[in-house]
Scaffold this active site. Structure first.
Site, PDB file in Angstrom:
ATOM      1  N   GLN A 116       0.860  -1.196   0.000  1.00 44.41           N
ATOM      2  CA  GLN A 116       0.000   0.000   0.000  1.00 44.41           C
ATOM      3  C   GLN A 116       0.891   1.239   0.000  1.00 44.41           C
ATOM      4  OE1 GLN A 116      -1.811   0.953   3.789  1.00 44.41           O
ATOM      5  NE2 GLN A 116      -3.776   1.310   2.833  1.00 44.41           N
ATOM      6  N   GLY A 117       0.716   2.121  -0.956  1.00 45.45           N
ATOM      7  CA  GLY A 117       1.570   3.310  -1.064  1.00 45.45           C
ATOM      8  C   GLY A 117       0.815   4.596  -0.828  1.00 45.45           C
ATOM      9  N   SER A 137       4.177  -1.569   4.085  1.00 44.57           N
ATOM     10  CA  SER A 137       4.287  -2.881   4.749  1.00 44.57           C
ATOM     11  C   SER A 137       4.521  -3.972   3.720  1.00 44.57           C
ATOM     12  CB  SER A 137       3.004  -3.205   5.523  1.00 44.57           C
ATOM     13  OG  SER A 137       2.811  -2.292   6.555  1.00 44.57           O
ATOM     14  N   GLU A 172     -10.604  -1.006   5.132  1.00 46.61           N
ATOM     15  CA  GLU A 172      -9.490  -1.275   6.039  1.00 46.61           C
ATOM     16  C   GLU A 172      -9.918  -1.078   7.499  1.00 46.61           C
ATOM     17  OE1 GLU A 172      -6.156   1.383   5.480  1.00 46.61           O
ATOM     18  OE2 GLU A 172      -4.758  -0.102   6.289  1.00 46.61           O
ATOM     19  N   ASN A 206      -5.183   7.083  15.590  1.00 46.96           N
ATOM     20  CA  ASN A 206      -6.446   7.212  16.315  1.00 46.96           C
ATOM     21  C   ASN A 206      -6.791   8.682  16.581  1.00 46.96           C
ATOM     22  OD1 ASN A 206      -6.491   4.497  16.136  1.00 46.96           O
ATOM     23  ND2 ASN A 206      -6.705   4.089  18.332  1.00 46.96           N
TER      24      ASN A 206
HETATM   25  C1  FAD Z   1       2.778  -1.115  11.471  1.00 45.76           C
HETATM   26  C2  FAD Z   1       2.591  -0.019  10.462  1.00 45.76           C
HETATM   27  C3  FAD Z   1       2.294  -0.351   9.149  1.00 45.76           C
HETATM   28  C4  FAD Z   1       2.144   0.656   8.178  1.00 45.76           C
HETATM   29  N1  FAD Z   1       1.926   0.281   6.879  1.00 45.76           N
HETATM   30  C5  FAD Z   1       1.794   1.241   5.935  1.00 45.76           C
HETATM   31  C6  FAD Z   1       1.604   0.874   4.564  1.00 45.76           C
HETATM   32  O1  FAD Z   1       1.581  -0.313   4.209  1.00 45.76           O
HETATM   33  N2  FAD Z   1       1.474   1.857   3.643  1.00 45.76           N
HETATM   34  C7  FAD Z   1       1.515   3.185   3.980  1.00 45.76           C
HETATM   35  O2  FAD Z   1       1.351   4.016   3.097  1.00 45.76           O
HETATM   36  N3  FAD Z   1       1.715   3.571   5.280  1.00 45.76           N
HETATM   37  C8  FAD Z   1       1.864   2.640   6.250  1.00 45.76           C
HETATM   38  N4  FAD Z   1       2.090   2.999   7.571  1.00 45.76           N
HETATM   39  C9  FAD Z   1       2.268   4.420   7.892  1.00 45.76           C
HETATM   40  C10 FAD Z   1       1.075   5.018   8.649  1.00 45.76           C
HETATM   41  O3  FAD Z   1      -0.024   5.147   7.793  1.00 45.76           O
HETATM   42  C11 FAD Z   1       1.540   6.370   9.210  1.00 45.76           C
HETATM   43  O4  FAD Z   1       2.528   6.096  10.176  1.00 45.76           O
HETATM   44  C12 FAD Z   1       0.408   7.124   9.850  1.00 45.76           C
HETATM   45  O5  FAD Z   1      -0.530   7.550   8.877  1.00 45.76           O
HETATM   46  C13 FAD Z   1       0.911   8.363  10.632  1.00 45.76           C
HETATM   47  O6  FAD Z   1       1.739   9.154   9.819  1.00 45.76           O
HETATM   48  P1  FAD Z   1       3.178   9.605  10.351  1.00 45.76           P
HETATM   49  O7  FAD Z   1       3.895   8.386  10.819  1.00 45.76           O
HETATM   50  O8  FAD Z   1       3.789  10.436   9.286  1.00 45.76           O
HETATM   51  O9  FAD Z   1       2.899  10.490  11.650  1.00 45.76           O
HETATM   52  P2  FAD Z   1       2.481  12.013  11.689  1.00 45.76           P
HETATM   53  O10 FAD Z   1       1.424  12.264  10.676  1.00 45.76           O
HETATM   54  O11 FAD Z   1       3.707  12.844  11.647  1.00 45.76           O
HETATM   55  O12 FAD Z   1       1.811  12.125  13.127  1.00 45.76           O
HETATM   56  C14 FAD Z   1       2.582  12.220  14.347  1.00 45.76           C
HETATM   57  C15 FAD Z   1       1.614  12.351  15.506  1.00 45.76           C
HETATM   58  O13 FAD Z   1       0.847  13.574  15.397  1.00 45.76           O
HETATM   59  C16 FAD Z   1      -0.542  13.300  15.441  1.00 45.76           C
HETATM   60  N5  FAD Z   1      -1.265  14.182  14.511  1.00 45.76           N
HETATM   61  C17 FAD Z   1      -0.899  14.523  13.262  1.00 45.76           C
HETATM   62  N6  FAD Z   1      -1.821  15.328  12.710  1.00 45.76           N
HETATM   63  C18 FAD Z   1      -2.799  15.508  13.639  1.00 45.76           C
HETATM   64  C19 FAD Z   1      -4.032  16.213  13.652  1.00 45.76           C
HETATM   65  N7  FAD Z   1      -4.455  16.910  12.596  1.00 45.76           N
HETATM   66  N8  FAD Z   1      -4.788  16.153  14.768  1.00 45.76           N
HETATM   67  C20 FAD Z   1      -4.376  15.428  15.851  1.00 45.76           C
HETATM   68  N9  FAD Z   1      -3.214  14.733  15.902  1.00 45.76           N
HETATM   69  C21 FAD Z   1      -2.449  14.772  14.805  1.00 45.76           C
HETATM   70  C22 FAD Z   1      -0.665  11.856  14.961  1.00 45.76           C
HETATM   71  O14 FAD Z   1      -1.858  11.254  15.433  1.00 45.76           O
HETATM   72  C23 FAD Z   1       0.581  11.223  15.559  1.00 45.76           C
HETATM   73  O15 FAD Z   1       0.367  10.864  16.902  1.00 45.76           O
HETATM   74  C24 FAD Z   1       2.254   2.023   8.549  1.00 45.76           C
HETATM   75  C25 FAD Z   1       2.530   2.361   9.883  1.00 45.76           C
HETATM   76  C26 FAD Z   1       2.713   1.364  10.825  1.00 45.76           C
HETATM   77  C27 FAD Z   1       3.020   1.764  12.236  1.00 45.76           C
END
Ligand code: FAD
Length: 387
Positions: A125-126, A160, A243, A369
């Protein structure tokens, strides 16, 4: 909602139980975040497919058995009851497959679905990029149209099983004059194309659970676009609905963990502090409640309904329940929770510890969440946007 099973559903359950009892590998497979483990899981998927159980609710011509979603829930219950391996192609079978079913052309359905069902093609998934995680609408990877091709540039990350996948589905900006949710398209990209570089990301345990993917003028046919050009956000939201709201984490997974937790409590009841009994019972009831809620969703869908923003409520519930169950298990294990897997008294401990560490990622993946709470506040409760 009628909670009694029909004779046909009971017969289906019996058939699935028999087949799984005869075919589920006796020894656990190696982790699918390793090359060897991934190959073992693909071989298992092939076997499931040959047995007709790869994706039971899909039409027969696409590699399913034409069952309905209730039978899929029954199959999931039997699958977890049998202790069968985790699904290595979950991005394909649970996320992309249903999206192709809804948005794909007849050619796309015939081309992709059977190979997803058999896991001949493994999908990543990208969505995420270095500057687009929670804020997915900030996606910058671009797809410039040149005749009947798109030319891809940019980077995806945290894919992933991307290190072992054959294909990636993702969102790319096809209209450079747009921002945010507009001007994105949903593309299906082979990972062996010239101009695509896949770089595994080693996790703390050394396994390549993720990959980052780079696009340097990779050319993808326009026929690989799912849904309308520039309207990929709507397609991706349907994928996210499957999902979070139904397929990725079926209740059987949590009911199986809850049952293991009850067994663990029974084994350790003598040493357990009194509040643990209550915590175990609460986890068990929550897993049952989640199952009933999912039956309700499925009944609604069978009546023609769709998954909507309530998928966000669902995602918070299953991810937090998973953390609670594993925390409770570690409390029950007490000092033993720190044992290394090879220690004589460590039987089962490693599994709970691994499960606990993975459960901590549940509130992050599939949209954090915090973001789900924003969706609930704005889209379900109608509260004003902040800032
Ligand atoms: C086990 C695992 C599998 C994954 N697999 C995939 C995959 O296959 N493909 C893919 O594309 N991605 C994947 N991901 C990535 C995942 O989708 C992202 O980690 C997630 O969307 C959060 O983005 P970020 O890590 O950039 O954190 P950030 O967006 O930088 O967020 C950091 C923190 O700030 C909080 N935050 C940010 N914006 C707000 C807001 N507006 N209001 C309140 N709080 C906020 C977030 O909740 C978080 O706690 C995976 C992640 C994990 C852990």
């Amino acid at each position: 909602m009628d909670l009694t099973y029909t004779p046909a559903e009971r017969a289906f359950r019996a058939e699935a139980r028999r087949w799984l009892a005869a075919n589920v590998p006796r020894a656990p497979l190696r982790s699918f975040d390793t090359a060897e483990g991934c190959a073992e899981h693909r071989a298992w998927e092939k076997k499931l497919h040959a047995g007709g159980f790869a994706m039971v609710p899909w039409p027969v011509e696409y590699g399913g058995r034409g069952a309905n979603l209730l039978e899929w829930l029954i199959f999931e219950e039997e699958y977890y009851r049998a202790g069968a391996p985790r699904r290595v192609n979950q991005n394909g079978i649970f996320l992309l497959g249903p999206t192709i079913m809804e948005f794909g052309t007849a050619e796309q359905k015939a081309r992709y679905l059977p190979r997803i069902a058999s896991s001949e093609e493994l999908w990543a998934q990208g969505w995420s990029e270095p500057n687009a995680g929670s804020d997915m609408a900030a996606i910058a990877a671009s797809a410039r149209r040149e005749g009947d091709h798109y030319v891809l540039r940019g980077q995806k990350t945290w894919a992933s099983r991307g290190a072992f996948a054959d294909w990636l589905f993702g969102l790319f900006r096809t209209d450079p004059s747009t921002e945010r949710h507009k001007g994105l398209s949903f593309l299906l990209v082979p990972l062996d194309l010239p101009g695509v570089t896949v770089r595994p990301i080693a996790q703390l345990d050394g396994e390549a659970g993720f990959a980052e993917v780079f696009f340097d003028d990779a050319r993808v046919p326009v026929a690989n676009r799912l849904g309308d050009e520039h309207r990929g956000w709507q397609v991706a939201m349907a994928t996210a609905g499957f999902e979070r709201g139904l397929m990725l984490r079926s209740p059987a997974r949590f009911q199986a963990t809850a049952q293991r937790l009850v067994d663990l409590y029974r084994e350790n009841a003598g040493d357990a502090e009194p509040t643990l009994r209550e915590a175990v019972v609460q986890c068990w009831m929550d897993a049952e409640a989640y199952a009933l809620e999912t039956y309700r969703t499925v009944c609604r869908m069978l009546g023609g309904g769709k998954i909507g923003f309530e998928a966000s409520l669902n995602k918070i519930f299953w991810s937090e329940l998973d953390v609670r169950m594993h925390e409770t298990a570690l409390r029950l294990l007490g000092a033993r929770a720190d044992l290394l897997p090879e220690a004589p008294a460590a039987r089962g401990v490693g599994e709970w510890l691994d499960g606990y560490l993975f459960s901590l990622s549940g509130p992050i993946y599939a949209g954090t969440n915090e973001i789900q709470r924003n969706v609930i506040a704005e889209r379900i409760l109608g509260l004003p946007r902040s800032g």
